[in-house]
Write a protein that holds these residues in place. Structure first.
Motif, PDB file in Angstrom:
ATOM      1  N   UNK A 141     -29.559 105.018  -7.366  1.00 34.72           N
ATOM      2  CA  UNK A 141     -30.172 104.623  -8.626  1.00 34.72           C
ATOM      3  C   UNK A 141     -29.103 104.263  -9.647  1.00 34.72           C
ATOM      4  N   UNK A 142     -29.220 103.051 -10.203  1.00 34.19           N
ATOM      5  CA  UNK A 142     -28.219 102.558 -11.154  1.00 34.19           C
ATOM      6  C   UNK A 142     -28.636 101.172 -11.629  1.00 34.19           C
ATOM      7  N   UNK A 143     -27.918 100.679 -12.612  1.00 38.36           N
ATOM      8  CA  UNK A 143     -28.002  99.265 -12.978  1.00 38.36           C
ATOM      9  C   UNK A 143     -26.974  98.526 -12.135  1.00 38.36           C
ATOM     10  N   UNK A 144     -27.438  97.517 -11.411  1.00 38.39           N
ATOM     11  CA  UNK A 144     -26.564  96.740 -10.537  1.00 38.39           C
ATOM     12  C   UNK A 144     -26.237  95.409 -11.197  1.00 38.39           C
ATOM     13  N   UNK A 145     -24.944  95.106 -11.233  1.00 40.06           N
ATOM     14  CA  UNK A 145     -24.493  93.856 -11.856  1.00 40.06           C
ATOM     15  C   UNK A 145     -23.661  93.053 -10.868  1.00 40.06           C
ATOM     16  N   UNK A 146     -23.821  91.757 -10.928  1.00 39.87           N
ATOM     17  CA  UNK A 146     -22.944  90.900 -10.133  1.00 39.87           C
ATOM     18  C   UNK A 146     -21.847  90.343 -11.021  1.00 39.87           C
ATOM     19  N   UNK A 147     -20.763  89.954 -10.405  1.00 38.43           N
ATOM     20  CA  UNK A 147     -19.613  89.460 -11.145  1.00 38.43           C
ATOM     21  C   UNK A 147     -18.893  88.391 -10.335  1.00 38.43           C
ATOM     22  N   UNK A 148     -18.217  87.490 -11.033  1.00 38.32           N
ATOM     23  CA  UNK A 148     -17.481  86.408 -10.392  1.00 38.32           C
ATOM     24  C   UNK A 148     -15.993  86.538 -10.707  1.00 38.32           C
ATOM     25  N   UNK A 149     -15.190  86.355  -9.678  1.00 38.97           N
ATOM     26  CA  UNK A 149     -13.742  86.468  -9.820  1.00 38.97           C
ATOM     27  C   UNK A 149     -13.073  85.151  -9.466  1.00 38.97           C
ATOM     28  N   UNK A 150     -12.055  84.789 -10.255  1.00 37.92           N
ATOM     29  CA  UNK A 150     -11.315  83.564  -9.983  1.00 37.92           C
ATOM     30  C   UNK A 150     -10.225  83.746  -8.932  1.00 37.92           C
TER      31      UNK A 150
END
Length: 125
Positions: A91-100
């Motif tokens: 259980x959590x807030x899931x975030x996506x992220x982009x890396x260069x």
């Protein structure tokens, strides 16, 4: 500039499954490594899984290995997180992220340049 929008979160019973999606804007999605992170109330942000620009390399946290799978579809500008055998501790807030970064599938939050707003995942016991 990349804008990321997550979807697919919700409430599920322990042992169930969810698939998260992260849709990215822009024409350069395939040049970014992508990652999923999560943060539970009162806890620090935690790395979940990452995938390199081509999809050929993935990396997962030990806590989700064998249960979660990250994938991407560069034609659809979307990265996915398939979550199976969910546990209450997921259980959590899931975030996506982009890396260069062009090498590998980074696992450190500070290697990521763009973040989505997050989607809530709640696993009931």
């Amino acid at each position: 500039q990349v804008q990321l929008v997550e979807s697919g979160g919700g409430l599920v019973q322990a042992g169930g499954s969810l698939r998260l999606s992260c849709a990215a804007s822009g024409r350069t999605f395939s040049s970014y490594a992508m990652g999923w992170f999560r943060q539970a109330p009162g806890k620090e942000r935690e790395f979940v899984a990452s995938i390199n620009w081509s999809g050929g390399t993935t990396y997962s946290a030990d806590s989700v290995k064998g249960r979660f799978t990250i994938s991407r579809d560069n034609a659809k500008n979307t990265v996915y997180l398939q979550m199976n055998r969910l546990k209450p501790e997921d259980t959590a807030v899931y975030s996506c992220a982009a890396s260069q970064l062009r090498v590998g599938a980074p696992s450190r939050w500070y290697d990521y340049n763009y973040w989505g707003q997050g989607t809530q995942v709640t696993v009931s016991s």
